[in-house]
Design an enzyme around this catalytic site. Sequence first.
Site, mmCIF file in Angstrom:
data_model
loop_
_atom_site.group_PDB
_atom_site.id
_atom_site.type_symbol
_atom_site.label_atom_id
_atom_site.label_comp_id
_atom_site.label_asym_id
_atom_site.label_seq_id
_atom_site.Cartn_x
_atom_site.Cartn_y
_atom_site.Cartn_z
ATOM 1 N NE ARG A 86 -4.223 -1.524 0.139
ATOM 2 C CZ ARG A 86 -5.326 -1.655 0.873
ATOM 3 N NH1 ARG A 86 -5.583 -0.805 1.836
ATOM 4 N NH2 ARG A 86 -6.159 -2.642 0.627
ATOM 5 N NE ARG B 6 -7.116 5.157 2.538
ATOM 6 C CZ ARG B 6 -7.880 4.245 3.127
ATOM 7 N NH1 ARG B 6 -9.094 4.563 3.522
ATOM 8 N NH2 ARG B 6 -7.422 3.034 3.338
ATOM 9 N NE ARG C 243 -9.732 7.540 -2.256
ATOM 10 C CZ ARG C 243 -10.933 7.945 -1.862
ATOM 11 N NH1 ARG C 243 -11.236 9.237 -1.869
ATOM 12 N NH2 ARG C 243 -11.826 7.071 -1.467
ATOM 13 C CG ASP D 20 -8.944 -3.134 -4.383
ATOM 14 O OD1 ASP D 20 -8.311 -2.551 -3.488
ATOM 15 O OD2 ASP D 20 -9.763 -4.050 -4.153
ATOM 16 C CE1 TYR E 177 -12.974 -7.516 1.650
ATOM 17 C CE2 TYR E 177 -11.415 -9.180 0.863
ATOM 18 C CZ TYR E 177 -11.718 -8.118 1.700
ATOM 19 O OH TYR E 177 -10.775 -7.646 2.580
HETATM 20 O O1 CP3 Z 1 0.044 0.361 -3.157
HETATM 21 C C1 CP3 Z 1 -0.381 -0.802 -3.297
HETATM 22 O O2 CP3 Z 1 -0.195 -1.726 -2.460
HETATM 23 C C2 CP3 Z 1 -1.092 -1.158 -4.599
HETATM 24 C C3 CP3 Z 1 -2.502 -1.045 -4.624
HETATM 25 C C4 CP3 Z 1 -3.371 -1.956 -3.798
HETATM 26 C C5 CP3 Z 1 -4.596 -1.507 -3.239
HETATM 27 N N1 CP3 Z 1 -5.255 -2.574 -2.720
HETATM 28 C C6 CP3 Z 1 -5.065 -0.116 -3.278
HETATM 29 C C7 CP3 Z 1 -6.113 0.301 -2.328
HETATM 30 C C8 CP3 Z 1 -3.279 -3.325 -3.515
HETATM 31 C C9 CP3 Z 1 -2.133 -4.280 -3.805
HETATM 32 C C10 CP3 Z 1 -4.472 -3.704 -2.850
HETATM 33 C C11 CP3 Z 1 -4.779 -5.085 -2.445
HETATM 34 C C12 CP3 Z 1 -5.996 -5.358 -1.667
HETATM 35 N N2 CP3 Z 1 -7.221 -4.771 -1.792
HETATM 36 C C13 CP3 Z 1 -6.098 -6.387 -0.703
HETATM 37 C C14 CP3 Z 1 -5.006 -7.359 -0.339
HETATM 38 C C15 CP3 Z 1 -3.983 -6.770 0.563
HETATM 39 C C16 CP3 Z 1 -4.475 -6.429 1.943
HETATM 40 O O3 CP3 Z 1 -4.531 -5.237 2.250
HETATM 41 O O4 CP3 Z 1 -4.785 -7.362 2.715
HETATM 42 C C17 CP3 Z 1 -7.406 -6.356 -0.189
HETATM 43 C C18 CP3 Z 1 -7.974 -7.261 0.876
HETATM 44 C C19 CP3 Z 1 -8.120 -5.337 -0.893
HETATM 45 C C20 CP3 Z 1 -9.559 -4.978 -0.770
HETATM 46 C C21 CP3 Z 1 -9.717 -3.592 -0.286
HETATM 47 N N3 CP3 Z 1 -9.408 -2.451 -1.026
HETATM 48 C C22 CP3 Z 1 -10.223 -3.170 0.959
HETATM 49 C C23 CP3 Z 1 -10.660 -4.099 2.073
HETATM 50 C C24 CP3 Z 1 -10.205 -1.776 0.957
HETATM 51 C C25 CP3 Z 1 -10.757 -0.870 2.026
HETATM 52 C C26 CP3 Z 1 -9.832 -0.744 3.172
HETATM 53 C C27 CP3 Z 1 -9.007 0.486 3.022
HETATM 54 O O5 CP3 Z 1 -7.783 0.398 3.220
HETATM 55 O O6 CP3 Z 1 -9.608 1.525 2.732
HETATM 56 C C28 CP3 Z 1 -9.643 -1.345 -0.275
HETATM 57 C C29 CP3 Z 1 -9.416 0.039 -0.711
HETATM 58 C C30 CP3 Z 1 -8.052 0.413 -1.199
HETATM 59 N N4 CP3 Z 1 -7.284 -0.358 -2.035
HETATM 60 C C31 CP3 Z 1 -7.350 1.613 -0.937
HETATM 61 C C32 CP3 Z 1 -6.156 1.570 -1.642
HETATM 62 C C33 CP3 Z 1 -5.097 2.632 -1.730
HETATM 63 C C34 CP3 Z 1 -7.902 2.778 -0.122
HETATM 64 C C35 CP3 Z 1 -8.933 3.410 -0.962
HETATM 65 C C36 CP3 Z 1 -9.047 4.882 -0.834
HETATM 66 O O7 CP3 Z 1 -8.225 5.630 -1.415
HETATM 67 O O8 CP3 Z 1 -10.020 5.310 -0.210
#
Ligand code: CP3
Length: 342
Positions: free
Chosen positions: A24, A28, A37, A74, A151
């Site tokens: 990540r 944010r 964003r 994602d 999910y």
């Molecule tokens: O920088 C990176 O790592 C690359 C991008 C990336 C994102 N999600 C962007 C993201 C990657 C590799 C993921 C993987 C992901 N997404 C996983 C597996 C890794 C982990 O964290 O366990 C999972 C379970 C998801 C599903 C997901 N996406 C959830 C549960 C959420 C909400 C929780 C949160 O952190 O807000 C997301 C949203 C998400 N994916 C964000 C980002 C940067 C935040 C979104 C935002 O900008 O509001």
Amino acid sequence: MTTKTILRALSGERLPTPPIWMMRQAGRYLPEYRATRAQAGDFLSLCYTPDLAAEVTLQPIRRYGFDAAILFADILLIPQALGSDVWFVTGEGPRLSTITDAAGVAALKPADAVHDKLSPIYQTLRILRRELPAETTLIGFAGAPWTVATYMVAGRGTPDQGPAHAMKAADRAAFSALIDRIADATIEYLSAQVEAGAEVLKLFDSWAGSLKGADFDDFALAPARRIVAALKARHPGVPIIAFPREAGPRYVGFARAVGADCVALDQSVDAGWAAENVQSDGCVQGNLDPRLLVEGGPRLIQETRRIVQAFANGPHIFNLGHGITPDADPDNVHRMIEAVRG
Ligand code: CP3
């Protein structure tokens, strides 16, 4: 011979300083991410707008000089490509339409439907290959079938993956069919990511820790092995990182069993134990507790150095045990990198 340090570590080379990137790393906690964003409007639009997705992928590379960039996308884009409704509720997380039975699985689109919906993601990768510094490795990724299924079944994130466990108990054949459908789509999607420029692939099984015994074998290990085998057949030179998060003792031998080149470790396993029992098989990635990037101070430096030391006798990629959180201090990331490289 490649000079990219991540590729060297993944081929089994022990390096004097471990290469480093962060789960990540585009996110944010960075003001420049929040600005892009806002420009995109919402999270999914950001994922599907190649210029902006490439921009946020590049932001942490410019700010910190990480050794790898991970595609900004994602794991829930695959469910969307297969026909699930997917949306994100700000401050809460993802929401999806639910799949609870064999009819729901049968209604999903075929695996190659991913290319219709996900072609903007391939375009992001092409932009990144052009724009990244020559020494930076480009990582593509997908969710592992079990995690994605949790999910798709529940329609949201769940603390214990209860709905997926319930469907697995109620109709194991239908649940296995769902896992197979996700695995097929994942193979097509990751293969296309390589064709678009991804140099390494990572499979995120964030909820692998809730699978026990034969369930771990059937729904974490076997699907990963099938995906890795298919990708290695199509793209033999592309290294794969497996991340069965919170697998605990099941980390032992996991990379070898699935045919992956590296296993990523979460922060719940001790680095000394993992050096002895997991790194003996090959490259490991991890495993600083992301909370230390909120806390900072001497513990951040001590723990970073302890992990580097623990894995110093074998191939290692320094990373966090899970994603950096929005409340992390961007300056602490500089301090962590300095403690790894300095
Ligand atoms: O920088 C990176 O790592 C690359 C991008 C990336 C994102 N999600 C962007 C993201 C990657 C590799 C993921 C993987 C992901 N997404 C996983 C597996 C890794 C982990 O964290 O366990 C999972 C379970 C998801 C599903 C997901 N996406 C959830 C549960 C959420 C909400 C929780 C949160 O952190 O807000 C997301 C949203 C998400 N994916 C964000 C980002 C940067 C935040 C979104 C935002 O900008 O509001």
